[in-house]
Design a protein around this motif. Structure first.
Motif, PDB file in Angstrom:
ATOM      1  N   TYR A  65     -12.363  -1.492 -11.059  1.00 35.68           N
ATOM      2  CA  TYR A  65     -10.820  -1.117 -11.455  1.00 35.68           C
ATOM      3  C   TYR A  65     -10.904   0.137 -11.998  1.00 35.68           C
ATOM      4  O   TYR A  65     -11.634   0.200 -13.256  1.00 35.68           O
ATOM      5  CB  TYR A  65     -10.138  -2.286 -12.212  1.00 35.68           C
ATOM      6  CG  TYR A  65     -10.142  -3.682 -11.196  1.00 35.68           C
ATOM      7  CD1 TYR A  65      -9.157  -3.786 -10.640  1.00 35.68           C
ATOM      8  CD2 TYR A  65     -11.307  -4.266 -11.562  1.00 35.68           C
ATOM      9  CE1 TYR A  65      -9.052  -4.979  -9.918  1.00 35.68           C
ATOM     10  CE2 TYR A  65     -11.093  -5.801 -10.863  1.00 35.68           C
ATOM     11  CZ  TYR A  65      -9.981  -5.939  -9.971  1.00 35.68           C
ATOM     12  OH  TYR A  65      -9.975  -7.098  -9.268  1.00 35.68           O
ATOM     13  N   ASN A  67      -8.229   4.007 -12.864  1.00 37.92           N
ATOM     14  CA  ASN A  67      -7.168   4.820 -12.512  1.00 37.92           C
ATOM     15  C   ASN A  67      -5.885   3.906 -13.043  1.00 37.92           C
ATOM     16  O   ASN A  67      -4.936   3.724 -12.393  1.00 37.92           O
ATOM     17  CB  ASN A  67      -6.788   5.183 -11.093  1.00 37.92           C
ATOM     18  CG  ASN A  67      -7.829   6.281 -10.809  1.00 37.92           C
ATOM     19  OD1 ASN A  67      -8.381   7.036 -11.462  1.00 37.92           O
ATOM     20  ND2 ASN A  67      -8.331   6.321  -9.394  1.00 37.92           N
ATOM     21  N   THR A  69      -2.483   3.305 -14.716  1.00 34.46           N
ATOM     22  CA  THR A  69      -1.376   3.987 -15.169  1.00 34.46           C
ATOM     23  C   THR A  69      -0.653   3.124 -15.972  1.00 34.46           C
ATOM     24  O   THR A  69      -0.461   2.011 -16.084  1.00 34.46           O
ATOM     25  CB  THR A  69      -0.552   4.525 -13.750  1.00 34.46           C
ATOM     26  OG1 THR A  69      -0.201   3.284 -13.161  1.00 34.46           O
ATOM     27  CG2 THR A  69      -1.382   5.076 -12.781  1.00 34.46           C
ATOM     28  N   SER A  78      -0.190   0.061 -12.916  1.00 34.26           N
ATOM     29  CA  SER A  78      -0.927  -0.263 -11.793  1.00 34.26           C
ATOM     30  C   SER A  78      -2.325   0.163 -12.037  1.00 34.26           C
ATOM     31  O   SER A  78      -2.685   0.874 -13.040  1.00 34.26           O
ATOM     32  CB  SER A  78      -0.267   0.798 -10.624  1.00 34.26           C
ATOM     33  OG  SER A  78      -0.482   2.088 -10.929  1.00 34.26           O
ATOM     34  N   ASP A  80      -6.163   0.882  -9.527  1.00 34.49           N
ATOM     35  CA  ASP A  80      -6.549   1.056  -8.392  1.00 34.49           C
ATOM     36  C   ASP A  80      -7.946   0.009  -8.117  1.00 34.49           C
ATOM     37  O   ASP A  80      -8.703  -0.039  -9.078  1.00 34.49           O
ATOM     38  CB  ASP A  80      -7.411   2.349  -8.123  1.00 34.49           C
ATOM     39  CG  ASP A  80      -6.235   3.408  -7.857  1.00 34.49           C
ATOM     40  OD1 ASP A  80      -5.180   2.991  -7.535  1.00 34.49           O
ATOM     41  OD2 ASP A  80      -6.549   4.453  -7.802  1.00 34.49           O
ATOM     42  N   ARG A 173      -9.517   2.626  -1.764  1.00 42.30           N
ATOM     43  CA  ARG A 173      -9.082   2.065  -3.029  1.00 42.30           C
ATOM     44  C   ARG A 173      -7.849   1.669  -2.796  1.00 42.30           C
ATOM     45  O   ARG A 173      -7.015   1.921  -1.652  1.00 42.30           O
ATOM     46  CB  ARG A 173      -9.072   3.225  -3.940  1.00 42.30           C
ATOM     47  CG  ARG A 173     -10.173   3.666  -4.645  1.00 42.30           C
ATOM     48  CD  ARG A 173      -9.931   5.087  -5.452  1.00 42.30           C
ATOM     49  NE  ARG A 173     -10.855   5.068  -6.701  1.00 42.30           N
ATOM     50  CZ  ARG A 173     -12.014   5.397  -6.359  1.00 42.30           C
ATOM     51  NH1 ARG A 173     -12.671   5.472  -5.188  1.00 42.30           N
ATOM     52  NH2 ARG A 173     -13.023   5.614  -7.192  1.00 42.30           N
ATOM     53  N   THR A 174      -7.347   0.528  -3.154  1.00 38.98           N
ATOM     54  CA  THR A 174      -6.115  -0.094  -3.257  1.00 38.98           C
ATOM     55  C   THR A 174      -5.271  -0.193  -4.527  1.00 38.98           C
ATOM     56  O   THR A 174      -5.936  -0.652  -5.414  1.00 38.98           O
ATOM     57  CB  THR A 174      -6.100  -1.673  -2.712  1.00 38.98           C
ATOM     58  OG1 THR A 174      -6.877  -1.700  -1.482  1.00 38.98           O
ATOM     59  CG2 THR A 174      -4.683  -2.242  -2.355  1.00 38.98           C
ATOM     60  N   THR A 175      -4.009   0.560  -4.369  1.00 42.26           N
ATOM     61  CA  THR A 175      -3.317   0.465  -5.855  1.00 42.26           C
ATOM     62  C   THR A 175      -2.436  -1.094  -5.906  1.00 42.26           C
ATOM     63  O   THR A 175      -1.907  -1.428  -4.961  1.00 42.26           O
ATOM     64  CB  THR A 175      -2.300   1.591  -5.788  1.00 42.26           C
ATOM     65  OG1 THR A 175      -3.039   2.736  -5.651  1.00 42.26           O
ATOM     66  CG2 THR A 175      -1.654   1.394  -7.157  1.00 42.26           C
ATOM     67  N   LYS A 176      -3.015  -1.598  -7.107  1.00 43.43           N
ATOM     68  CA  LYS A 176      -2.334  -3.093  -7.096  1.00 43.43           C
ATOM     69  C   LYS A 176      -1.395  -2.470  -8.563  1.00 43.43           C
ATOM     70  O   LYS A 176      -1.604  -2.111  -9.338  1.00 43.43           O
ATOM     71  CB  LYS A 176      -3.331  -3.979  -7.868  1.00 43.43           C
ATOM     72  CG  LYS A 176      -4.450  -4.163  -6.625  1.00 43.43           C
ATOM     73  CD  LYS A 176      -4.021  -4.907  -5.537  1.00 43.43           C
ATOM     74  CE  LYS A 176      -4.977  -5.411  -4.702  1.00 43.43           C
ATOM     75  NZ  LYS A 176      -4.995  -6.412  -3.770  1.00 43.43           N
ATOM     76  N   ARG A 177      -0.112  -3.290  -8.376  1.00 38.49           N
ATOM     77  CA  ARG A 177       0.852  -3.191  -9.407  1.00 38.49           C
ATOM     78  C   ARG A 177       0.415  -4.243 -10.588  1.00 38.49           C
ATOM     79  O   ARG A 177      -0.115  -5.379 -10.117  1.00 38.49           O
ATOM     80  CB  ARG A 177       2.287  -3.634  -8.783  1.00 38.49           C
ATOM     81  CG  ARG A 177       2.875  -2.701  -8.096  1.00 38.49           C
ATOM     82  CD  ARG A 177       4.171  -2.733  -7.690  1.00 38.49           C
ATOM     83  NE  ARG A 177       4.333  -4.462  -7.229  1.00 38.49           N
ATOM     84  CZ  ARG A 177       5.662  -4.841  -7.205  1.00 38.49           C
ATOM     85  NH1 ARG A 177       6.511  -4.258  -7.412  1.00 38.49           N
ATOM     86  NH2 ARG A 177       5.572  -6.148  -6.836  1.00 38.49           N
TER      87      ARG A 177
END
Length: 191
Positions: A65, A67, A69, A78, A80, A173-177
């Motif tokens: 994990y 990046n 934010t 969020s 990544d 990469r997948t951005t997760k909230r």
């Protein structure tokens, strides 16, 4: 982060640059180790990648994990998620070419001081270990040893083998909230 093996080649070349002999910088060249290769300037340092092998001892199935934010009030929004980088060992042949023994001594001393035990190669702000594996003299084979043809210029060659331990980061990469520090699964295909 390493996304291409050529980044390692370039970093090793840059690490080996800087040796001055008789007022001139010794060139550091990258080659394909073909029989037809002929050195044009003495002394010289030549490198080539001689193997790329996955390192299963450093392998992990963990998720990484990064990046993270934040909102204006400091709440995490969020992150990544990706699979761990793939560990590889890259093997490099490093040859030194010279005509005079004193140049050979300087080249060997330089290689062994720049790539001494505990040495690393820096790529993208990360440090990767580079480890001595072996040494040989390519001209000391049964067919070449002791042979010196008349009117041929003398050429000495020594070769070192080093292992660069690195990780190739090519995962999507997948951005997760995030909600109150927890990951919210936004993928509707998974429960």
């Amino acid at each position: 982060m390493i996304t291409d093996f050529s980044q390692c080649d370039e970093a090793l070349i840059n690490k080996l640059k800087g040796l001055i002999i008789e007022g001139e910088e010794v060139p550091v060249l990258y080659i394909n180790p073909e029989k037809e290769f002929v050195i044009s300037k003495y002394p010289s340092i030549v490198i080539y990648r001689s193997g790329v092998y996955p390192d299963n001892y450093r392998w992990t199935n963990d998720k990484f994990y990064d990046n993270l934010t934040f909102s204006e009030d400091g709440t995490p929004l969020s992150v990544d998620e990706r699979e761990a980088p793939i560990p590889y060992n890259l093997y490099y042949g490093i040859r030194i070419y010279y005509k005079y023994q004193e140049d050979g001594a300087r080249l060997s001393t330089y290689i062994n001081s720049v790539l001494k035990r505990g040495a690393f190669v820096e790529i993208g702000g990360d440090k990767y270990d580079i480890v001595f594996v072996s040494y040989k003299n390519p001209n000391a084979t049964y067919k070449d040893f002791g042979e010196q043809r008349e009117k041929d210029d003398r050429e000495f060659v020594e070769q070192y083998l080093y292992r660069l331990e690195m990780e190739l980061d090519i995962s999507q990469r997948t951005t997760k909230r995030l909600s109150e520090g927890l990951i919210i699964n936004t993928d509707t295909k998974q429960p």
